[in-house]
Design a protein around this motif. Structure first.
Motif: not given
Lengths: 348, 85
Positions: A242, A244-246, A318, A321, B7, B19
């Motif tokens: 997984t 973390q990518d906005q 949420q 990540v 990240t 990440a």
């Protein structure tokens, strides 16, 4: 709190090297703290592993292929419903979605609920309609055209630069580096999945994916982005993590809100070295890696069933990540009697 | 000033996880120390001072190794794109 008892019928029990999403969806449902699910498996073949996985699937029925038409499918569902009182039906194959969506009203009258995209949502995101889709919703997509013959390809070849991606309407994709390879993949895919074939511009970059669930009112109930870390020679993810990518999350929310998407979806994206995201496909269902989302804190199969039951849901806010999955193969020992029973009686 | 991407998570064992991309790498002890110093916002003169206090290395050699290492970090996409030294 007492769990809500619910009977869920679903397909995609082919937990093979190109797995259907059935077993991962079931794992999410069985781990639900809200639902007490009786799982009714729907299987097309006698050797789909899920049929024999009794800790996950309570009862399995053989069903006719969607290509056999609406009536044989509905007759079989009617019979299974009489035995099992199906409350929610989750079709997990792209190829059966059209049949189930078309039968939604009939199923509803029988007391069977679904939570699927509308026919309009389903049709407009087809690979063959992707350029129009990208333009309509302001999403970058690779240039593509649909062909039904190799002479079609020779006519439009100059619009493309090699390599190109040769794709089937529902399944399969190959990268072709010249006309000969286009011809080979065209014939291979056409023989297996039929026409038309989609030729797509090849966008260089890293494939990233999002699993998401829309409530049909424009809200994203949940979304988890992932990158495949191990890909098999069939192009299937055998491991993933997984992210973390906005920007991926924003894009997902934009698509769900603009299309008022209802149901599960998988966005297939390419992130280029310039950090641009190109959408290469929308799969109109939960993908086989959905259990990663469950493990990361978003039980999307459970949420899908709750939405099908008409419950109001608060979106997930949420996920964890860096959560990974690694698939493995396992030799399950099965009883010949069960195989015999399923082969002859069509249920076990 | 060089900046490690926000990240990036670095563990005590030298395991580096991005990440944003899902990529992961392993650092040896020296690499880990240097990445930590960069992460703390130290510039090259401060880093060379710290390293010289601990290890026997001449400035010229260290500078060469340091910029080689930074080039690798850049190539692996671990440095903020607007980061400069």
């Amino acid at each position: 709190m007492e769990k809500i008892k619910v009977n869920v019928a679903l397909s995609g029990l082919n937990n093979i090297d190109n797995p259907g999403p059935g077993i991962p969806v079931i794992r999410g449902l069985k781990e639900s703290k809200i639902l007490d699910v009786r799982v009714i498996g729907l299987s097309y073949e006698n050797l789909e592993p899920g049929i024999y996985m009794h800790d996950l699937v309570d009862k399995t029925y053989k069903v006719p292929y969607p290509s056999d038409g609406f009536e044989p499918f509905l007759d079989r569902i009617r019979y299974i419903h009489e035995q099992e009182n199906i409350q929610v039906l989750i079709p997990n194959f792209d190829s059966e979605l059209f049949t189930v969506m078309k039968s939604e009203k009939i199923l509803q009258d029988m007391g069977i609920r679904t939570f699927l995209p509308t026919l309009k949502q389903f049709e407009e995101r087809h690979k063959s309609n992707l350029p129009e889709y990208g333009e309509k919703y302001g999403v970058k997509v690779p240039y593509s055209e649909t062909i039904t013959s190799l002479s079609d390809w020779r006519r439009i070849e100059s619009k493309f630069e090699y390599p190109v991606v040769v794709k089937g309407k529902f399944y399969d994709a190959h990268i072709a580096y010249d006309r000969d390879q286009v011809s080979i993949f065209f014939n291979k895919i056409a023989a297996k999945w039929g026409l038309p074939i989609v030729i797509q511009e090849f966008v260089r970059g890293t494939e990233v994916n999002v699993v998401a669930l829309g409530d049909g009112k424009g809200n994203t109930i949940g979304a988890v982005p992932m990158r495949k870390t191990y890909i098999t020679d069939k192009g299937k993810g055998w491991g993933g993590i997984t992210l973390q990518d906005q920007t991926m999350m924003d894009l997902t929310q934009k698509i769900i809100s603009q299309t008022q998407w209802r149901g599960g979806m998988e966005l297939e994206l390419i992130r280029t070295s310039k950090n641009e995201l190109f959408m290469i496909e929308i799969n109109p269902r939960l993908p086989a890696w959905v259990y990663l989302a469950v493990a990361a804190g978003q039980n999307l199969p459970e949420a899908l069933v709750l939405l099908a039951l008409g419950k109001e849901l608060k979106p997930f806010s949420q996920y964890e990540v860096g959560k990974m999955f690694i698939r493995y193969s396992y030799d399950m020992i099965c009883d010949m009697k069960e195989f015999e029973e399923f082969s002859t009686r069509g249920e076990v | 000033m060089l900046k490690i991407k926000s990240t990036i998570a670095i563990s005590d064992s030298g395991f580096v996880f991005d990440a944003g991309t899902g990529d992961s790498f392993s650092l040896n002890n020296t690499g880990l120390e240097i990445v930590r110093l960069i992460k703390e916002g130290k510039d090259f003169p401060e880093i060379i001072q710290k390293v010289s206090e601990k290890y026997e290395v001449d400035e010229e050699s260290f500078e060469r190794y340091y910029y080689d290492f930074v080039a690798t970090l850049n190539q692996l996409n671990l440095i903020e794109k607007d980061g400069e030294d």
